[in-house]
Design a protein around this motif. Structure first.
Motif, mmCIF file in Angstrom:
data_model
loop_
_atom_site.group_PDB
_atom_site.id
_atom_site.type_symbol
_atom_site.label_atom_id
_atom_site.label_comp_id
_atom_site.label_asym_id
_atom_site.label_seq_id
_atom_site.Cartn_x
_atom_site.Cartn_y
_atom_site.Cartn_z
ATOM 1 N N ALA A 67 0.823 -1.233 0.075
ATOM 2 C CA ALA A 67 -0.058 0.015 -0.094
ATOM 3 C C ALA A 67 1.003 1.398 0.009
ATOM 4 O O ALA A 67 1.889 1.405 0.774
ATOM 5 C CB ALA A 67 -1.092 -0.332 1.304
ATOM 6 N N GLN A 68 0.477 2.192 -0.958
ATOM 7 C CA GLN A 68 1.277 3.236 -1.178
ATOM 8 C C GLN A 68 0.728 4.538 -0.393
ATOM 9 O O GLN A 68 1.212 5.667 0.180
ATOM 10 C CB GLN A 68 1.714 3.638 -2.576
ATOM 11 C CG GLN A 68 2.388 2.655 -3.180
ATOM 12 C CD GLN A 68 4.040 2.901 -3.139
ATOM 13 O OE1 GLN A 68 4.106 3.756 -2.766
ATOM 14 N NE2 GLN A 68 4.847 1.626 -3.129
ATOM 15 N N GLU A 69 -0.451 4.632 -0.351
ATOM 16 C CA GLU A 69 -1.396 5.784 0.134
ATOM 17 C C GLU A 69 -1.349 5.899 1.559
ATOM 18 O O GLU A 69 -1.180 5.074 2.281
ATOM 19 C CB GLU A 69 -2.943 5.348 -0.220
ATOM 20 C CG GLU A 69 -3.917 6.468 0.036
ATOM 21 C CD GLU A 69 -5.140 6.374 -0.506
ATOM 22 O OE1 GLU A 69 -5.389 7.101 -1.589
ATOM 23 O OE2 GLU A 69 -5.989 5.650 -0.023
ATOM 24 N N HIS B 249 -0.478 2.077 -5.623
ATOM 25 C CA HIS B 249 0.926 2.234 -6.498
ATOM 26 C C HIS B 249 1.507 3.631 -6.314
ATOM 27 O O HIS B 249 0.848 4.753 -5.858
ATOM 28 C CB HIS B 249 0.636 2.094 -7.780
ATOM 29 C CG HIS B 249 0.381 0.637 -7.896
ATOM 30 N ND1 HIS B 249 1.344 -0.376 -8.140
ATOM 31 C CD2 HIS B 249 -0.845 -0.061 -7.933
ATOM 32 C CE1 HIS B 249 0.566 -1.640 -8.183
ATOM 33 N NE2 HIS B 249 -0.674 -1.558 -7.930
ATOM 34 N N PRO B 250 2.558 3.955 -6.698
ATOM 35 C CA PRO B 250 3.365 5.391 -6.340
ATOM 36 C C PRO B 250 2.863 6.372 -7.232
ATOM 37 O O PRO B 250 3.871 7.211 -7.731
ATOM 38 C CB PRO B 250 4.810 4.923 -6.353
ATOM 39 C CG PRO B 250 5.050 4.033 -7.299
ATOM 40 C CD PRO B 250 3.943 2.962 -7.218
ATOM 41 N N LEU C 49 7.118 11.770 -17.850
ATOM 42 C CA LEU C 49 5.776 11.191 -17.764
ATOM 43 C C LEU C 49 4.676 12.123 -16.731
ATOM 44 O O LEU C 49 5.175 12.718 -15.914
ATOM 45 C CB LEU C 49 5.598 9.961 -17.310
ATOM 46 C CG LEU C 49 6.299 8.766 -17.970
ATOM 47 C CD1 LEU C 49 6.450 7.439 -17.464
ATOM 48 C CD2 LEU C 49 5.832 8.766 -19.228
ATOM 49 N N SER C 50 3.514 12.068 -16.956
ATOM 50 C CA SER C 50 2.401 12.677 -16.295
ATOM 51 C C SER C 50 2.128 11.886 -15.088
ATOM 52 O O SER C 50 1.112 10.778 -15.309
ATOM 53 C CB SER C 50 1.012 13.115 -16.920
ATOM 54 O OG SER C 50 0.084 13.670 -16.285
ATOM 55 N N PRO C 51 2.566 12.071 -13.818
ATOM 56 C CA PRO C 51 2.588 11.056 -12.748
ATOM 57 C C PRO C 51 1.065 10.666 -12.198
ATOM 58 O O PRO C 51 0.841 9.569 -11.739
ATOM 59 C CB PRO C 51 3.613 11.403 -11.909
ATOM 60 C CG PRO C 51 3.606 12.962 -11.924
ATOM 61 C CD PRO C 51 3.304 13.227 -13.393
ATOM 62 N N SER C 52 0.149 11.324 -12.229
ATOM 63 C CA SER C 52 -1.094 11.204 -11.916
ATOM 64 C C SER C 52 -1.921 10.396 -12.768
ATOM 65 O O SER C 52 -2.859 9.612 -12.467
ATOM 66 C CB SER C 52 -1.842 12.533 -11.787
ATOM 67 O OG SER C 52 -2.152 13.339 -12.975
#
Length: 214
Positions: free
Chosen positions: A7-9, A143-144, A187-190
């Motif tokens: 879990a990343q969140e 995920h990150p 890259l656009s990370p969102s």
């Protein structure tokens, strides 16, 4: 194949989102006006907690949820398509942030996932494609990607171009082209992370002939 993703969140963000989902679902099903008031209060407290966590005004947090139609709260869907040509992957530059991603976006009601991504590729890159295989399903929060107050499932399709057109820009894109794995633009990370690109290359080269999921 199930992914062993950690879990990343942030745990508090995850709990706040769960509280908002429970309050929204409770508001949808309850027939008791007093329970409705309690669910409203839970939602207000959760939004205030989210504002404190992000260091922003509560009014800004409320604006993030104005587009929800109510009812049983479920994750939203983000659908992305991987299109290849000569060992390179199609990416589009988003007008909103100037960064790059696989074509895609929110799923539209009334269309299947495959129809959604085929339309997105046409609108964002000018290519006619056919969705051939679902190669990954991700829970965004695991995920990150940058943390998001909303909850998303991300669906990734391997697509095949069915015309001979070259990429062109669309209303939401300012660039489009094919890139090798060792020379990717920023890259656009969102929207997309490097792991997504690498999974797409695996699927394309048949090193991965299964769907990975959380």
């Amino acid at each position: 194949m199930r992914q062993d993703s950690t879990a990343q969140e942030d745990i508090w963000l995850a709990r706040i989102k769960r509280l908002l989902a429970l309050s929204e679902t409770g508001q949808h099903f309850t027939k008791d006006p007093f329970d409705r008031e309690r669910y409203d209060e839970i939602a207000e407290i959760a939004r205030a907690m989210l504002a404190d966590l992000g260091g922003v005004p509560v009014s800004q947090i409320q604006g993030l949820f104005h587009d929800h139609q109510g009812g049983y709260a479920t994750p939203s869907l983000d659908i992305r398509g991987a299109v290849f040509r000569d060992g390179r992957i199609l990416l589009v530059r988003e007008r909103s942030d100037g960064l790059w991603a696989m074509p895609g976006g929110f799923a539209d009601i009334g269309s299947s996932p495959a129809e959604n991504i085929e339309r997105e590729v046409l609108e964002e890159a000018g290519l006619n494609v056919r969705a051939e295989r679902l190669f990954a399903v991700r829970h965004k929060a695991r995920h990150p990607y940058p943390q998001d107050p909303k909850d998303f499932y991300k669906l990734f399709f391997l697509c095949r171009q069915i015309d001979n057109a070259d990429p062109t820009i669309g209303l939401e894109t300012s660039g489009a082209g094919f890139f090798p794995s060792d020379d990717l633009p920023e890259l656009s990370p969102s929207r997309i992370i490097l792991q997504d690109i690498l999974e797409a290359f695996k699927a394309h080269y048949a090193d991965q002939d299964y769907t990975v999921f959380d």
